[in-house]
Scaffold this active site. Structure first.
Site, PDB file in Angstrom:
ATOM      1  CD  GLU A 276      -2.127   2.007   1.819  1.00  0.00           C
ATOM      2  OE1 GLU A 276      -1.916   3.031   1.130  1.00  0.00           O
ATOM      3  OE2 GLU A 276      -2.281   2.012   3.048  1.00  0.00           O
TER       4      GLU A 276
ATOM      5  CB  CYS B 291      -1.283   6.989   1.105  1.00  0.00           C
ATOM      6  SG  CYS B 291      -2.476   6.021   1.961  1.00  0.00           S
TER       7      CYS B 291
HETATM    8  C1  UN1 Z   1      -2.987   6.067   4.639  1.00  0.00           C
HETATM    9  O1  UN1 Z   1      -2.835   7.272   4.454  1.00  0.00           O
HETATM   10  O2  UN1 Z   1      -2.021   5.273   4.627  1.00  0.00           O
HETATM   11  O3  UN1 Z   1      -8.853   6.766   3.483  1.00  0.00           O
HETATM   12  C2  UN1 Z   1      -4.302   5.449   4.959  1.00  0.00           C
HETATM   13  C3  UN1 Z   1      -8.172   7.356   4.325  1.00  0.00           C
HETATM   14  C4  UN1 Z   1      -7.880   6.638   5.615  1.00  0.00           C
HETATM   15  C5  UN1 Z   1      -6.681   5.765   5.512  1.00  0.00           C
HETATM   16  C6  UN1 Z   1      -5.464   6.397   4.921  1.00  0.00           C
HETATM   17  N1  UN1 Z   1      -9.028   5.862   5.976  1.00  0.00           N
HETATM   18  O4  UN1 Z   1      -7.738   8.478   4.152  1.00  0.00           O
END
Ligand code: UN1
Length: 503
Positions: free
Chosen positions: A257, A291
């Site tokens: 990820e 992310c």
């Molecule tokens: C991340 O930034 O690694 O959808 C995860 C989202 C959160 C998870 C982000 N539920 O922004």
């Protein structure tokens, strides 16, 4: 360290951590809040061996009973929500509401995993041979390594751990070396759940969860270990390429990820108030360190000027400051290096003919020596090199489009493929965006920003994002070994495909 920080640590069972070579600083003001011991490469073998031993026992526990442990973990997390949420804020700098939201995400995935523990469904398959049964069964896999990033220091671990545990696996968690305290706090919460699980009369092996603290070399030893069938890693594309390659070398499985470079298309027909709110939350929330953060705004040329003007004033009214202060919406970046990357990106964008609409500098917060960023908007003539890149900071690049086809092409014209969205009231545009010829990302939303996904869906993305899916839907399958079983209950031995082989 202030008394307030000290209290947060104590409430999480982390008082007087002052021995060890890893120094932990809060991004709020750079103060050192703990020193902790780290593992070394030579510890990894022993930790994996203990994890394997735990797995060999745990796989025998019926899945719904494994679910009971995760149910208790969810209960303990509910009880610890405020304290752990504050610790998340202290250690990684996200605002308190988001720190609490992160713990809620953990609770949610525990609930999901409890239900899943009674639904590890396989298939029965029609056999081509008489008096034969075929089925597909999901078996526990083994010790699972979880490598997590600083920006979601606990939620992403829980997405993996809650599912891995109900699937019958043991877990070795290597948190980011920037945020090990939240991992140590979770380890304690997990121990409480284990204690209650045992008090109910259940057997629970030792070392079902182990936290491995160390730098890249320790992570590498874990990644290379042949007794770890699955490595789930969250972080940069650069890191993911190394992990993915190393795991593939030994034919292990990886769940990656990695970086996102998420866009929003704002159509001429969009509800602009809705779009505005979504843009600000998803581009500036978590100080641009998700992310799923919105990094590219692809806006119809007819509505650009109006939207940019509104955005500029919204951005300039945002409260930047201590994330522990309930009025704050923008906290600090994780560290100085993160701010350096932000400054370099702004400089590069200017070189590529971008014009800074607002922000671009460090925000001075009275009395706090952290790296607070000014939320930044940069008008770009095209999706040039800097826009192709994920910079973990609140920089929003704005580009324009004329036709929906062009907008979708722009959405897809970056190396990453995590999240994407369109703001429109035109059903044709929305459906085109969601069609096979639409967004090429793992997540595609309509009238919702690209960040802040619920746990019920599969989370992850395509291309350089790494292809992994975790959290909801059928992501549990990656934590299990698929087995195709054929049983012959006849007195004959017919071969498949009608092959004859008489002896
Ligand atoms: C991340 O930034 O690694 O959808 C995860 C989202 C959160 C998870 C982000 N539920 O922004």
């Amino acid at each position: 360290m202030t008394a307030e920080y000290e209290t947060i640590l104590v409430k999480n069972g982390l008082s007087s951590l002052n021995k060890g070579k890893l120094k932990i600083h809060t991004p709020i003001d750079g103060a050192e809040i703990a020193r902790i011991a780290t593992h070394s490469v030579k510890d990894v073998d022993g930790i994996v061996a203990q994890s394997k031993e735990a797995f060999l026992q745990w796989r025998k526990t019926p899945a719904p009973v494994r679910g009971e442990l995760v149910r208790l973990l969810g209960e303990e997390l509910r009880a610890a929500k405020n304290d752990l949420g504050e610790l998340v804020t202290l250690e990684c700098g996200k605002i308190l509401s988001e720190g609490l939201g992160e713990v809620q995400e953990m609770i949610d995935i525990c609930d999901f995993a409890v239900g899943q523990s009674r639904q590890l469904y396989g298939l029965t398959i029609a056999s081509e041979r008489p008096e034969h049964h075929m089925r597909e069964t999901w078996q526990p896999l083994g010790p699972v390594a979880v490598i997590s990033a600083f920006n979601f220091p606990v939620a992403v671990w829980s997405w993996n751990a809650a599912l891995a545990l109900v699937c019958g696996d043991s877990v070795i968690w290597k948190p980011s070396e920037k945020t090990p305290l939240t991992a140590l706090a979770c380890e304690k919460i997990f121990e409480k759940a284990v204690m209650r699980f045992k008090e109910q009369g259940n057997l629970c092996p030792d070392n079902l969860l182990q936290v491995l603290i160390g730098e890249a070399d320790v992570g590498q030893a874990l990644v290379d270990h042949t007794d770890v069938p699955l490595v789930s890693a969250t972080g940069s594309t650069r890191m993911g390429k190394i992990v993915g390659e190393r795991v593939a070398q030994r034919m292990g499985k990886s769940l990656l990820e990695l970086g996102g470079n998420n866009a929003m298309i704002v159509s001429e027909s969009a509800d602009m108030d809705l779009a505005l709110r979504a843009i600000v939350f998803s581009a500036v929330g978590t100080a641009g360190q998700r992310c799923t953060t919105l990094r590219r705004l692809i806006v119809h040329e007819k509505v650009k000027d109006d939207l940019l003007q509104k955005l500029k004033s919204a951005y300039e009214s945002l409260a930047v400051g201590s994330p522990l202060d309930s009025k704050t919406l923008v906290g600090p970046l994780i560290d100085k290096e993160a701010f350096t990357h932000m400054s370099q990106a702004v400089k590069q964008a200017k070189k590529e003919k971008g014009s800074v609409i607002t922000g671009g500098e460090r925000h001075n917060v009275e009395g706090l020596d952290g790296y607070y960023p000014q939320p930044t908007i940069i008008d770009m003539p095209e999706q040039s090199s800097v826009v192709q890149h994920e910079t973990f900071a609140p920089i929003l690049y704005v580009m324009t489009y004329e036709t929906i086809e062009e907008a979708i092409e722009m959405n897809n014209a970056v190396p990453q493929g995590l999240s994407s969205c369109i703001f429109t009231t035109n059903v044709k545009e929305a459906e085109r965006f969601l069609s096979a010829t639409g967004s090429d990302c793992g997540i595609a939303n309509v009238n919702i920003g690209p960040s802040g996904a619920e746990i019920g869906g599969a989370f992850g993305g395509e291309k350089e994002t790494g292809g992994g899916r975790e959290s909801g839907s059928d992501s549990w399958k990656v934590y299990m070994r698929r087995q195709t079983q054929t049983v012959n209950y006849s007195d004959e031995l017919p071969l498949a495909q009608g092959v004859e082989f008489d002896i």
